[in-house]
Design a protein around this motif. Structure first.
Motif, PDB file in Angstrom:
ATOM      1  N   ASP A 190       0.779  -1.277   0.063  1.00 30.54           N
ATOM      2  CA  ASP A 190      -0.024   0.101   0.221  1.00 30.54           C
ATOM      3  C   ASP A 190       0.881   1.378  -0.047  1.00 30.54           C
ATOM      4  O   ASP A 190       2.077   1.281  -0.033  1.00 30.54           O
ATOM      5  N   SER A 191       0.133   2.402   0.053  1.00 34.30           N
ATOM      6  CA  SER A 191       1.059   3.517  -0.019  1.00 34.30           C
ATOM      7  C   SER A 191       1.827   3.928   0.995  1.00 34.30           C
ATOM      8  O   SER A 191       2.586   4.942   1.175  1.00 34.30           O
ATOM      9  N   SER A 192       1.702   3.147   2.161  1.00 36.87           N
ATOM     10  CA  SER A 192       2.333   3.688   3.341  1.00 36.87           C
ATOM     11  C   SER A 192       3.838   2.713   3.064  1.00 36.87           C
ATOM     12  O   SER A 192       4.571   2.485   4.079  1.00 36.87           O
ATOM     13  N   GLY A 193       3.760   1.854   2.024  1.00 44.10           N
ATOM     14  CA  GLY A 193       5.026   1.039   2.014  1.00 44.10           C
ATOM     15  C   GLY A 193       4.723  -0.462   2.654  1.00 44.10           C
ATOM     16  O   GLY A 193       5.644  -1.286   2.630  1.00 44.10           O
ATOM     17  N   ASP A 241      -1.200  14.711  -5.333  1.00 45.06           N
ATOM     18  CA  ASP A 241      -1.397  14.248  -4.048  1.00 45.06           C
ATOM     19  C   ASP A 241      -0.942  12.789  -3.857  1.00 45.06           C
ATOM     20  O   ASP A 241      -0.417  12.420  -2.598  1.00 45.06           O
ATOM     21  N   LEU A 242      -0.675  12.069  -4.843  1.00 45.22           N
ATOM     22  CA  LEU A 242      -0.030  10.703  -4.645  1.00 45.22           C
ATOM     23  C   LEU A 242       1.148  10.771  -4.313  1.00 45.22           C
ATOM     24  O   LEU A 242       1.864   9.920  -3.938  1.00 45.22           O
ATOM     25  N   LEU A 243       2.033  12.057  -4.527  1.00 49.23           N
ATOM     26  CA  LEU A 243       3.435  11.890  -4.434  1.00 49.23           C
ATOM     27  C   LEU A 243       3.523  12.593  -2.988  1.00 49.23           C
ATOM     28  O   LEU A 243       4.531  12.738  -2.368  1.00 49.23           O
ATOM     29  N   GLN A 244       2.579  12.796  -2.152  1.00 49.42           N
ATOM     30  CA  GLN A 244       2.377  13.196  -0.504  1.00 49.42           C
ATOM     31  C   GLN A 244       3.251  12.377   0.151  1.00 49.42           C
ATOM     32  O   GLN A 244       3.328  11.299   0.001  1.00 49.42           O
ATOM     33  N   PHE A 245       3.617  13.088   1.324  1.00 49.87           N
ATOM     34  CA  PHE A 245       4.574  12.103   2.254  1.00 49.87           C
ATOM     35  C   PHE A 245       3.387  11.687   3.338  1.00 49.87           C
ATOM     36  O   PHE A 245       2.243  11.769   3.028  1.00 49.87           O
ATOM     37  N   GLY A 246       3.835  10.668   4.000  1.00 52.48           N
ATOM     38  CA  GLY A 246       2.859  10.159   4.842  1.00 52.48           C
ATOM     39  C   GLY A 246       2.071   8.796   4.329  1.00 52.48           C
ATOM     40  O   GLY A 246       2.495   8.489   3.357  1.00 52.48           O
ATOM     41  N   ASP A 247       1.048   8.349   5.151  1.00 48.37           N
ATOM     42  CA  ASP A 247       0.475   7.103   4.587  1.00 48.37           C
ATOM     43  C   ASP A 247      -0.448   7.146   3.489  1.00 48.37           C
ATOM     44  O   ASP A 247      -0.697   5.970   2.863  1.00 48.37           O
ATOM     45  N   SER A 248      -0.921   8.291   3.085  1.00 48.81           N
ATOM     46  CA  SER A 248      -1.763   8.246   1.852  1.00 48.81           C
ATOM     47  C   SER A 248      -1.044   8.495   0.650  1.00 48.81           C
ATOM     48  O   SER A 248      -1.438   8.382  -0.376  1.00 48.81           O
ATOM     49  N   TRP A 250       2.856   8.497  -2.052  1.00 52.98           N
ATOM     50  CA  TRP A 250       4.147   7.609  -1.973  1.00 52.98           C
ATOM     51  C   TRP A 250       5.250   8.314  -1.891  1.00 52.98           C
ATOM     52  O   TRP A 250       6.431   8.002  -2.099  1.00 52.98           O
ATOM     53  N   GLY A 251       5.299   9.544  -1.455  1.00 49.14           N
ATOM     54  CA  GLY A 251       6.443  10.472  -1.532  1.00 49.14           C
ATOM     55  C   GLY A 251       7.510   9.902  -0.510  1.00 49.14           C
ATOM     56  O   GLY A 251       8.819   9.591  -0.993  1.00 49.14           O
ATOM     57  N   ASP A 252       7.009   9.479   0.496  1.00 48.45           N
ATOM     58  CA  ASP A 252       8.093   9.158   1.510  1.00 48.45           C
ATOM     59  C   ASP A 252       8.684   7.737   1.209  1.00 48.45           C
ATOM     60  O   ASP A 252       9.907   7.549   1.296  1.00 48.45           O
ATOM     61  N   GLU A 253       7.788   6.917   0.262  1.00 43.21           N
ATOM     62  CA  GLU A 253       8.345   5.614  -0.112  1.00 43.21           C
ATOM     63  C   GLU A 253       9.435   6.034  -1.234  1.00 43.21           C
ATOM     64  O   GLU A 253      10.299   5.040  -1.219  1.00 43.21           O
ATOM     65  N   ILE A 254       9.193   6.879  -1.991  1.00 42.89           N
ATOM     66  CA  ILE A 254       9.839   7.043  -3.122  1.00 42.89           C
ATOM     67  C   ILE A 254      11.407   7.594  -2.471  1.00 42.89           C
ATOM     68  O   ILE A 254      12.381   7.313  -3.112  1.00 42.89           O
TER      69      ILE A 254
END
Lengths: 290, 227, 236
Positions: free
Chosen positions: A53-56, C3-10, C12-16
């Motif tokens: 998911d988007s939290s990895g 907003d898909l590139l946002q940080f946090g759980d919603s 993917w910014g932090d994952e990237i």
């Protein structure tokens, strides 16, 4: 000339090394204690079975199931994300101890790995756009079981073949669906192999492929999306035969202790109805096997 | 080592090798045209043109080919406007997407190599040609390009080998070229080493042929110079 | 869409970003291995006996002659059993397994080393023989000559080529996404599949790669200027 020689020599060395590596696998048959932690591989791109998911984080039906199994077995478990087509080779190479990736129990795979009892069984379905003429054809059957093909089923298969002739059809590589396409469709369709189910859905949507073949449940995330509304199943569902006997967790051959432990945990999930509940939560219906 | 597996998978691997060859040859042919155009674009006195071409070279050299392939294949295919456009019949085919990506990639690297070659021609030569009253076209054909060609040959040979390696990435967008076939067989038979070694040997052979060809060409050119 | 590139759980910014960090870590380690392998291989070519020279030639020819993707697949599938076998030689029993991280570093490092070898060999050969003769005439020991004369001079000649090898190594790390390791490319791949926005995520990956390659190029330029500072003084 020297370079050619060098290349040949290098190849020879690698071949010898490879040969030595192969021998090693067979010595592992002796029983040994349960690994700690038990490392489970999953693809992480096969929703709703397993995904990131988007939290990895890994999530999905299989993730919930294994986590619950591990807590009942009172063992530590670890997840390894593994691209799909490297799953069985990775298992054999010892990169992880078990693999759960929506993998169907088939005779071919049984030759190289062991499987737990099945935990889910869902048919394969063809999908195309709702306005595609393929949808209007009457295929005469709801479900084709490939275990023993009767004349009516053979007729349905032949009709599907005739209808798909010349079309571009997508499957995920190294799946039972690819095996089916190889056996029944490859000579009449333009077959494309995708690394993930999601990429295949992307290309169905973009029109690069006209038809996709995949697991019924794996289609749901795509068909439920706004973009997926224009697509639906057509033709009969397929199961049995080369589609195997449901999905199981794969293990290296001879890991009998781990096999027994996992089988016990799956049975306990079945007995108290937890598996059914998880299936209903993730799939919307009960896919569990008796 | 399973020799029968190698034997039974050889026809498929050979078919994959043919596709690899096609991808490489088409991309190299289109790539060299693009590379020459790129070199001239970069050297152009038309500032907007040289800037634009410079940006193209920068983007394609500073990102991995894999990103470029995915962007062209999955990225562009995402847009309705692209799918409705005239180029879609080409872009919908993974085959042409791969060739496009490989061509754009080698065009950027090759362009820099050729630009370097052109710049390496001593200015005295150009002055001499001008003094003889040569028109620019003739000067390029007779003086600059032949010398630049000789200069860039070794580097361009390396670039050609890079294109061979790069073609393996076409397997990531469903093309069953050599790496794709090897990977599919490996995933089906669960015996990956054999097929990967055969595939590796083919790539090695192809690259040795290219390297040898470039060396021969160099020697010939060197002989002509001495005369 | 952004907003898909946002940080946090919603988003993917932090994952990237974490993926980019992983890419950088893998690239640095692989480059380190590449430099070691490249130096050893160059030393073997220049000063080794027949066997060492042959081994170095085999290594550079083969690894530069097959696609990096194939090297990764090979190590990925065969690396574990090869490592187990090698460990057995040293008396370890049991299975040695290599994680996708280790495989990624090793595979990219192996490729990096084959290219670095050529650069380093060329640079060492470019050091004028007179310099070494002069050092010897002054009575310098071998180790001292290596440290004070050969390495600094060769490094100066090698830096531009090594910079190229670094760029290549950095970009090659994208290929290890096939092993499932969550580096920049893999994260973008997973995100684009699950959100169905491939363009957005691959552009994001491309931009981050551009920043990484351009940033590191600046560092190498600095290093080149530093390595060449003695030259300018002599020329002035």
């Amino acid at each position: 000339m020297k370079r050619v020689f060098a290349a040949v020599a290098a190849l020879a060395v690698t071949l010898v090394l490879a040969g030595c590596g192969q021998e090693e696998n067979k010595q592992q048959a002796a029983d040994k204690p349960l690994p700690d932690p038990i490392r489970f591989a999953t693809e992480g791109a096969y929703p709703p079975y397993n995904m990131v998911d988007s939290s990895g984080k890994l999530t999905g039906f299989e993730i919930d199931m294994v986590n619950e199994m591990c807590s009942r077995m009172k063992v530590r478990c670890e997840w390894v994300v593994q691209a799909w087509d490297g799953t069985i080779p990775g298992l054999q190479a010892g990169r992880f101890d078990a693999a759960i990736s929506g993998m169907s129990i088939t005779p071919e795979r049984r030759q190289v790995v062991d499987f737990t009892v099945g935990y889910a069984s869902t048919p394969a379905y063809l999908v195309t756009a709702k306005d595609n003429p393929l949808q209007a054809v009457t295929y005469g059957m709801e479900r084709v079981n490939l275990d023993e093909i009767d004349p009516a089923e053979q007729q349905a298969i032949d009709l599907v073949r005739a209808q798909l002739k010349g079309k571009t059809v997508g499957v995920q590589t190294a799946t039972i669906h690819a095996d089916f396409a190889d056996k029944y469709l490859a000579d009449v369709v333009d077959l494309r192999r995708y690394d993930t189910q999601e990429n295949m859905a992307l290309d169905l949507q973009s029109g690069r492929i006209e038809v996709g073949l995949a697991d019924a449940v794996a289609w749901e995330p795509f068909l439920d999306r706004p973009e997926g509304q224009a697509y639906s199943f057509f033709g009969p569902g397929f199961d049995g035969g080369l589609f195997g006997a449901g999905m199981g967790i794969a293990l290296r051959k001879g890991d009998d202790k781990l096999l027994d432990a996992l089988n016990g945990a799956i049975r306990s999930l079945k007995e108290d109805g937890s598996l059914r509940k998880m299936a209903e939560q993730w799939f919307g219906f009960d896919s569990s096997m008796p | 080592m399973d020799l029968t597996l190698i034997q039974t998978s050889l026809p498929q691997l050979a078919a994959g090798a043919v596709l690899t060859l096609e991808l490489v040859l088409l991309s190299l042919a289109a790539g060299i045209v693009l590379a020459v155009a790129t070199a001239f674009g970069r050297l152009s006195r038309l500032r907007p043109l040289s800037l634009l071409v410079g940006a193209y070279v920068f983007v394609f050299r500073s990102t991995p080919l894999l990103v470029q392939i995915f962007l062209i294949y999955y990225g562009l295919g995402q847009f309705e406007a692209v799918r409705a456009s005239l180029v879609w019949p080409l872009l919908r085919e993974p085959y042409w997407c791969a060739i496009l990506a490989l061509t754009l990639n080698t065009g950027a690297y090759g362009g820099e190599i050729i630009r370097g070659g052109i710049l390496s021609v001593p200015f005295g030569q150009i002055e001499a040609a001008r003094a003889l009253g040569m028109a620019p076209g003739l000067m390029y054909r007779r003086i600059i390009l032949p010398q630049a060609f000789r200069q860039v040959l070794p580097a361009y040979g390396n670039e050609m080998i890079q294109v061979v390696q790069a073609s393996s990435l076409a397997s990531t967008i469903t093309l069953m070229e050599l790496t794709g076939v090897a990977r599919a067989i490996a995933a089906r038979t669960y015996q990956p080493l054999e097929v990967f070694l055969v595939a590796g040997a083919f790539y090695l052979l192809l690259n040795l042929v290219i390297a040898q060809g470039v060396r021969l060409a160099e020697r010939r050119l060197a002989r002509e110079t001495r005369r | 869409m952004l907003d898909l590139l946002q940080f946090g759980d919603s988003g993917w910014g932090d994952e990237i970003l974490r993926g980019a960090g992983m890419t950088l870590v893998v690239a640095v380690l692989a480059y380190g291995i590449g430099l070691v392998l490249g130096s050893l291989s160059a030393a073997a070519t220049l000063a080794g006996g027949l066997l060492l020279r042959g081994a170095a030639a085999v290594y550079t020819t083969v690894v530069r002659g097959v696609p990096a993707l194939l090297v990764i697949w090979l190590l990925f599938f065969g690396g574990g059993s090869a490592a187990t076998w090698a460990a057995g030689l040293f008396g370890f029993s049991g299975r040695v397994d290599l994680s996708p991280f280790v495989i990624g570093v090793l595979a990219v490092g192996l490729v990096s080393g084959a290219y670095a070898a050529e650069v380093i060999r060329g640079a060492v050969q470019a050091v004028p023989a007179g310099q070494l003769e002069a050092a010897r005439a002054l009575g310098m020991q071998r180790g001292l000559i290596l440290r004070r004369i050969l390495v600094p001079l060769a490094l100066r000649y090698a830096l531009p080529g090594l910079s190229n090898v670094w760029q290549m190594t950095l970009k090659d790390t994208s290929l290890i996404m096939v092993t499932g390791l969550a580096e920049l490319m893999r994260v973008s791949f997973v995100a684009s599949g699950s959100t169905r926005q491939p363009f957005l995520f691959y552009i994001a990956a491309a931009v981050i790669f551009m920043l990484l390659t351009t940033g590191s190029e600046l560092l190498f330029h600095r290093a080149e200027r530093r390595a060449a500072r003695g030259v300018r003084r002599a020329g002035a």
